[in-house]
Design a protein around this motif. Structure first.
Motif, PDB file in Angstrom:
ATOM      1  N   MET A  84       0.847  -1.181   0.000  1.00 51.58           N
ATOM      2  CA  MET A  84       0.000   0.000   0.000  1.00 51.58           C
ATOM      3  C   MET A  84       0.892   1.243   0.000  1.00 51.58           C
ATOM      4  N   SER A 116       0.690   5.593   0.158  1.00 47.08           N
ATOM      5  CA  SER A 116      -0.157   6.732   0.486  1.00 47.08           C
ATOM      6  C   SER A 116       0.559   8.021   0.103  1.00 47.08           C
ATOM      7  N   TYR A 172      -5.119  -1.317  -9.934  1.00 45.19           N
ATOM      8  CA  TYR A 172      -5.105  -1.184  -8.478  1.00 45.19           C
ATOM      9  C   TYR A 172      -6.387  -0.538  -7.968  1.00 45.19           C
ATOM     10  N   GLU A 173      -6.739  -0.897  -6.737  1.00 40.63           N
ATOM     11  CA  GLU A 173      -7.794  -0.162  -6.053  1.00 40.63           C
ATOM     12  C   GLU A 173      -7.147   1.098  -5.505  1.00 40.63           C
ATOM     13  N   ASP A 195      -8.073   4.734  -3.359  1.00 39.16           N
ATOM     14  CA  ASP A 195      -9.037   5.496  -2.566  1.00 39.16           C
ATOM     15  C   ASP A 195      -8.532   6.924  -2.390  1.00 39.16           C
ATOM     16  N   ILE A 235      -4.684   6.740  -1.498  1.00 39.17           N
ATOM     17  CA  ILE A 235      -4.188   5.451  -1.023  1.00 39.17           C
ATOM     18  C   ILE A 235      -4.252   4.473  -2.178  1.00 39.17           C
ATOM     19  N   HIS A 242      -3.701   0.743  -3.303  1.00 34.57           N
ATOM     20  CA  HIS A 242      -3.632  -0.588  -2.692  1.00 34.57           C
ATOM     21  C   HIS A 242      -2.798  -1.522  -3.570  1.00 34.57           C
TER      22      HIS A 242
END
Length: 77
Positions: free
Chosen positions: A1, A3, A26-27, A29, A57, A59
């Motif tokens: 992950m 950020s 990728y996921e 957020d 973010i 993932h």
């Protein structure tokens, strides 16, 4: 992950951001305060307070190519 903090203060920047990240598997957020939305949703991002930096973010662990491209949005951290 991974950020990162980005600035998405205009609708044009949000459009460019969504267009940039959508092809990636990728996921992703986007978080502003205590609100979290799907980074690939323009409507979701526009519902956030983007006057201040937002947290993005990703993932995935191996996403340096995307991180490099995000520098146009004032990528920090």
């Amino acid at each position: 992950m991974v950020s990162k903090m980005l600035m998405l203060e205009t609708v044009e920047k949000v459009k460019r951001f969504v267009a940039l990240i959508t092809p990636y598997p990728y996921e992703i957020d986007v978080c502003s305060g205590r609100f979290l939305v799907n980074g690939k949703s323009m409507q979701g991002i526009c519902s956030l307070n983007t006057a201040k930096p937002v947290q993005v973010i990703i993932h995935a662990d191996d996403c340096q190519d995307l991180v490099e491209k995000l520098k146009e949005f004032g990528c920090e951290g």
